[in-house]
Each structure stands twice: as structure tokens, then as C-alpha cells.
Design an enzyme around this catalytic site. Structure first.
Site, short mmCIF file in Angstrom:
data_model
loop_
_atom_site.label_atom_id
_atom_site.label_comp_id
_atom_site.label_asym_id
_atom_site.label_seq_id
_atom_site.Cartn_x
_atom_site.Cartn_y
_atom_site.Cartn_z
CD GLU A 1 42.29 38.46 43.67
OE1 GLU A 1 42.69 37.38 44.12
OE2 GLU A 1 41.22 38.58 43.03
CD GLU B 1 37.71 36.12 48.55
OE1 GLU B 1 37.32 35.00 48.95
OE2 GLU B 1 38.58 36.27 47.67
#
Length: 272
Positions: free
Chosen positions: A149, A144
Site C-alpha cells: 500500500e 487480510e
């Protein structure tokens, strides 16, 4: 060697939306465009994207239910909108799309032009990638790449949630505490160029056989420009070591954009 370049245009909106739209940095010599989405028209191109519909909390105790109604395209932007509303036992709805089995990339330069929402102590906008073999090997073995974020509880605690973000790699042979590996590097943008300031910002990934870099508002590809804009850097040289990132980031990854609400990243588990 011709290297791929993938360009997106995106906006992540809350009710308040998040907006995503396209590339603005000129590519360096030796690269060619292999895929892009400028989000023209009035509907998402579902030949390239999947719209997710679920309320499973993303494995992070998130508070939203992802609906088709919260994904739209307008004025050259993908728009993801979070709303406070009761739906299917959730207190919020929002939007999430992915390109799994439709558009996946190994190495190259990937750019997105994004206008982030104010995170408002609970919003969690994210632009990320997952190994295209997710369905076969599961997480985190698929790998990932969390490109950006926002909304982390550290930013909330420090009052910097509109400037604070991180890039992170997750990988490992299983999700157990012993096997799940993570490389995370955070960054606080200067007050003069906050992420959630109502402007678009260019987020760039530069990824090759040996390294993975991430840049915030990269102006160009000179050594000095890259050094100034870099917020994440790690070596991913090919490896057979199950604990090495080089084992997991030498294959195609698909794209994901979502606007989560609450959950473990924000340390908010119930609606205020």
C-alpha cells in the site's frame, strides 16, 4: 511437494494510471505454475475477475466511486485510472477489481509486476488479498493480507510518498478495538529505486505453513537475495488461539487491486 505459484501482470494508474503486468523472477525448484493472468487482449477476463462498482468509501472514508469505466486492459497491463470528476456524490472516480469466488490461493509464491502512480498526496494504490470466506465470517475474521500500500500519511509528512510503503496483516474475531489485530511493517525504497519512478517493480509473496514473507524487486530465491529484498516477515504457524495470526492465514485468499483516493490511510478527507 509441488507448491503453487501465482503470477500476475498489473498496472495501477491514476489519471495517471496504475499498471500491473506479469512475473519475471524464475521460480525455485519444486514450484509449478497453477494460475496466471498476463492481461492480454483488450478486455478484462471476467471469468477470473470481478469489477467492483460502488461508492461506499471502503470503510476508510475514501473519496472515490469505483466504476467499470475506470478499469481497462492495454498492452499486457491491467490499468486502473483515477479521475477527478463528480459522480454519484463523489469527487473522484477510480477502479477496483477482485477475484473473489473465482481465483483463490492457499500458500505458494505470488508475484505481480506493477507500475505505481505518483501518489500526489492523496492517491492510495493497493495490492492485497482477503480470505475467501469473507462472505461467511466477515472482516477481520476472514483475514487480510495487504501486500503493498502506498500513499500513507507518514510518507506524505516525510516527503517520501513515492518511496514509502507497507505490508500489513489484519485479523481477529471481530472489528472491535479489542479484537482487531494488526501486524504492519513499513519500508522506504532507496532513491535509486523509488516505487513511483515510472518503472515496473516486482512484488513477491512467499507463503507457507509457517511463514509469510514479502519482497520488493526480488532478483532470485537465494538466501542472500531474499534477505536483501524482504520488507515483511512474520510467523503464521497454525494455531487455535483467536488472537494469533496462525488462526487466520491457513486457508485460501483471493486477490484485490485498487486505486483509492483519500481516506484515513492518507489522512485526506476532502478534495483539495
Amino acid at each position: 511437494m509441488i507448491k503453487p505459484s501465482t503470477l500476475l501482470s498489473i498496472a495501477l494508474l491514476s489519471a495517471v494510471p496504475t499498471l500491473i503486468s506479469a512475473q519475471v523472477t524464475d521460480m525455485p525448484t519444486g514450484y509449478k505454475m497453477v494460475w496466471s493472468d498476463e492481461f492480454n487482449g483488450t478486455q478484462l477476463d471476467e471469468k477470473a475477475w470481478n469489477i467492483e462498482v460502488n461508492g461506499d468509501g471502503g470503510g476508510n472514508q475514501e473519496l472515490q466511486f469505483y466504476r467499470r469505466d475506470n478499469v481497462s486492459v492495454a498492452d499486457g497491463n491491467l490499468v486502473l485510472t483515477a479521475r477527478r470528476e463528480n459522480y454519484s456524490n463523489r469527487s473522484f472516480t477510480s477502479g477496483r477489481i477482485n477475484s473473489r469466488q473465482k481465483a483463490a490461493f492457499k500458500h505458494g509464491i505470488i508475484q505481480a509486476r506493477i507500475k505505481m502512480p505518483k501518489t500526489s498526496n492523496g492517491l492510495w494504490p493497493a495490492y492485497w488479498m482477503m480470505g475467501n470466506d469473507y462472505g461467511q465470517v466477515g472482516w477481520p475474521r476472514c483475514g487480510e493480507i495487504d501486500i503493498v500500500e502506498m500513499g500513507h500519511f507518514n510518507g506524505i509528512a516525510n516527503g517520501t510518498q513515492d518511496s514509502y510503503f507497507a505490508g500489513t496483516l489484519h485479523f481477529g474475531k471481530s472489528a472491535s478495538n479489542e479484537d482487531h489485530q494488526m501486524i504492519s511493517q513499513d519500508y522506504t525504497a532507496p532513491d535509486s529505486n523509488k516505487v513511483a519512478n515510472g518503472d515496473y517493480h516486482i512484488i513477491t509473496v512467499e507463503w507457507d505453513n509457517n511463514n509469510l514473507y514479502m519482497y520488493y524487486d526480488l532478483k532470485g530465491f537465494s538466501a542472500a537475495q531474499k534477505r536483501q529484498a524482504r520488507y515483511f516477515s512474520t510467523n503464521i504457524s497454525a494455531s487455535t488461539d483467536i488472537n494469533s495470526p496462525g488462526t487466520y492465514f491457513q486457508k485460501p485468499f483471493f486477490l484485490i487491486f485498487n486505486l483509492a483516493v483519500g481516506g484515513s490511510f492518507t489522512n485526506i478527507y476532502s478534495p483539495a
